[in-house]
Scaffold this motif. Structure first.
Motif, PDB file in Angstrom:
ATOM      1  N   LEU A  35       0.829  -1.206   0.000  1.00  0.00           N
ATOM      2  CA  LEU A  35       0.000   0.000   0.000  1.00  0.00           C
ATOM      3  C   LEU A  35       0.863   1.256   0.000  1.00  0.00           C
ATOM      4  O   LEU A  35       0.620   2.191  -0.770  1.00  0.00           O
ATOM      5  CB  LEU A  35      -0.931   0.000   1.211  1.00  0.00           C
ATOM      6  N   GLY A  36       1.861   1.259   0.854  1.00  0.00           N
ATOM      7  CA  GLY A  36       2.757   2.411   0.921  1.00  0.00           C
ATOM      8  C   GLY A  36       3.481   2.660  -0.388  1.00  0.00           C
ATOM      9  O   GLY A  36       3.618   3.802  -0.836  1.00  0.00           O
ATOM     10  N   TRP A  37       3.936   1.595  -1.036  1.00  0.00           N
ATOM     11  CA  TRP A  37       4.643   1.765  -2.300  1.00  0.00           C
ATOM     12  C   TRP A  37       3.680   2.214  -3.399  1.00  0.00           C
ATOM     13  O   TRP A  37       4.057   2.998  -4.279  1.00  0.00           O
ATOM     14  CB  TRP A  37       5.360   0.487  -2.699  1.00  0.00           C
ATOM     15  N   ALA A  38       2.445   1.729  -3.368  1.00  0.00           N
ATOM     16  CA  ALA A  38       1.449   2.170  -4.351  1.00  0.00           C
ATOM     17  C   ALA A  38       1.171   3.664  -4.202  1.00  0.00           C
ATOM     18  O   ALA A  38       1.083   4.390  -5.201  1.00  0.00           O
ATOM     19  CB  ALA A  38       0.158   1.366  -4.186  1.00  0.00           C
ATOM     20  N   VAL A  39       1.051   4.133  -2.965  1.00  0.00           N
ATOM     21  CA  VAL A  39       0.840   5.564  -2.731  1.00  0.00           C
ATOM     22  C   VAL A  39       2.053   6.347  -3.209  1.00  0.00           C
ATOM     23  O   VAL A  39       1.918   7.406  -3.830  1.00  0.00           O
ATOM     24  CB  VAL A  39       0.544   5.847  -1.236  1.00  0.00           C
ATOM     25  N   TYR A  40       3.238   5.825  -2.946  1.00  0.00           N
ATOM     26  CA  TYR A  40       4.458   6.500  -3.387  1.00  0.00           C
ATOM     27  C   TYR A  40       4.495   6.622  -4.908  1.00  0.00           C
ATOM     28  O   TYR A  40       4.784   7.685  -5.448  1.00  0.00           O
ATOM     29  CB  TYR A  40       5.700   5.760  -2.894  1.00  0.00           C
ATOM     30  N   GLN A  41       4.218   5.523  -5.608  1.00  0.00           N
ATOM     31  CA  GLN A  41       4.268   5.556  -7.070  1.00  0.00           C
ATOM     32  C   GLN A  41       3.217   6.498  -7.648  1.00  0.00           C
ATOM     33  O   GLN A  41       3.499   7.246  -8.585  1.00  0.00           O
ATOM     34  CB  GLN A  41       4.084   4.154  -7.644  1.00  0.00           C
ATOM     35  N   PHE A  42       2.011   6.456  -7.087  1.00  0.00           N
ATOM     36  CA  PHE A  42       0.962   7.345  -7.583  1.00  0.00           C
ATOM     37  C   PHE A  42       1.324   8.801  -7.339  1.00  0.00           C
ATOM     38  O   PHE A  42       1.204   9.644  -8.231  1.00  0.00           O
ATOM     39  CB  PHE A  42      -0.378   7.014  -6.932  1.00  0.00           C
ATOM     40  N   SER A  43       1.774   9.096  -6.111  1.00  0.00           N
ATOM     41  CA  SER A  43       2.082  10.494  -5.788  1.00  0.00           C
ATOM     42  C   SER A  43       3.316  10.993  -6.527  1.00  0.00           C
ATOM     43  O   SER A  43       3.423  12.187  -6.810  1.00  0.00           O
ATOM     44  CB  SER A  43       2.236  10.682  -4.277  1.00  0.00           C
ATOM     45  N   SER A  44       4.238  10.119  -6.863  1.00  0.00           N
ATOM     46  CA  SER A  44       5.428  10.567  -7.595  1.00  0.00           C
ATOM     47  C   SER A  44       5.091  10.924  -9.040  1.00  0.00           C
ATOM     48  O   SER A  44       5.827  11.687  -9.669  1.00  0.00           O
ATOM     49  CB  SER A  44       6.532   9.523  -7.545  1.00  0.00           C
ATOM     50  N   THR A  45       3.992  10.408  -9.567  1.00  0.00           N
ATOM     51  CA  THR A  45       3.580  10.814 -10.910  1.00  0.00           C
ATOM     52  C   THR A  45       2.825  12.138 -10.874  1.00  0.00           C
ATOM     53  O   THR A  45       2.803  12.860 -11.857  1.00  0.00           O
ATOM     54  CB  THR A  45       2.683   9.746 -11.570  1.00  0.00           C
ATOM     55  N   VAL A  46       2.216  12.462  -9.736  1.00  0.00           N
ATOM     56  CA  VAL A  46       1.415  13.678  -9.610  1.00  0.00           C
ATOM     57  C   VAL A  46       2.251  14.847  -9.100  1.00  0.00           C
ATOM     58  O   VAL A  46       2.128  15.968  -9.577  1.00  0.00           O
ATOM     59  CB  VAL A  46       0.209  13.433  -8.676  1.00  0.00           C
ATOM     60  N   VAL A  47       3.118  14.575  -8.111  1.00  0.00           N
ATOM     61  CA  VAL A  47       3.896  15.621  -7.438  1.00  0.00           C
ATOM     62  C   VAL A  47       5.334  15.567  -7.947  1.00  0.00           C
ATOM     63  O   VAL A  47       5.887  14.489  -8.138  1.00  0.00           O
ATOM     64  CB  VAL A  47       3.872  15.414  -5.909  1.00  0.00           C
ATOM     65  N   ALA A  48       5.939  16.713  -8.147  1.00  0.00           N
ATOM     66  CA  ALA A  48       7.302  16.769  -8.693  1.00  0.00           C
ATOM     67  C   ALA A  48       8.362  16.403  -7.654  1.00  0.00           C
ATOM     68  O   ALA A  48       9.406  15.871  -7.990  1.00  0.00           O
ATOM     69  CB  ALA A  48       7.581  18.156  -9.251  1.00  0.00           C
ATOM     70  N   SER A  49       8.113  16.663  -6.386  1.00  0.00           N
ATOM     71  CA  SER A  49       9.116  16.458  -5.341  1.00  0.00           C
ATOM     72  C   SER A  49       9.058  15.034  -4.784  1.00  0.00           C
ATOM     73  O   SER A  49       7.986  14.547  -4.413  1.00  0.00           O
ATOM     74  CB  SER A  49       8.872  17.462  -4.207  1.00  0.00           C
TER      75      SER A  49
END
Length: 137
Positions: A33-47
């Motif tokens: 779950l944590g890695w899925a959130v990381y991957q999703f947010s890394s496509t949306v957020v630049a930092s």
């Protein structure tokens, strides 16, 4: 596929940390779950720091919810689920740059690694605080 590897890593560390029975898949699920959130947010957020921050909030909320359901400490799930986010590569490359005498590389890699570690710590603190406040309400 990365989410599966993150889940397997978290599940393996759950075994190493002496987590027993049905709690191993729950800890593994937290890592995925944590890695899925990381991957999703890394496509949306630049930092990348923000991505780690959001991911650790998700993991902390998950750990608090599961710990309440199964009457176990949240750290049982939290520590195992955070394993895929730990910036081990950053620590290694910081030391490698330092040993090579590359001051600029050491400082830039070290700063990025510390930023990620701080984002993870802040996300865990805020996620746990949100979960505990919501339990009171």
């Amino acid at each position: 596929m990365d989410i599966l590897w993150a889940s397997l890593a978290s599940g393996t560390f759950a075994i190493v940390f002496n987590v027993r029975g049905r709690h191993i898949p729950l800890a593994a699920l937290g890592g995925g779950l944590g890695w899925a959130v990381y991957q999703f947010s890394s496509t949306v957020v630049a930092s990348s720091g923000v991505s780690y921050f959001l991911s650790s909030i998700g993991i902390a909320l998950y750990a608090e919810i599961i710990s309440g359901l199964f009457k176990r400490p949240a750290t049982t799930y939290l520590v195992c689920a955070l394993i895929p986010l730990v910036p081990g590569g950053g620590m290694y490359y910081t030391l490698a740059h330092s040993l090579q005498g590359d001051l600029q590389g050491t400082l830039s890699t070290g700063f990025e690694t510390l930023t990620i570690a701080g984002a993870i710590a802040a996300g865990v603190a805020i996620g746990s605080a949100i979960a505990r406040l919501s339990k009171r309400l």
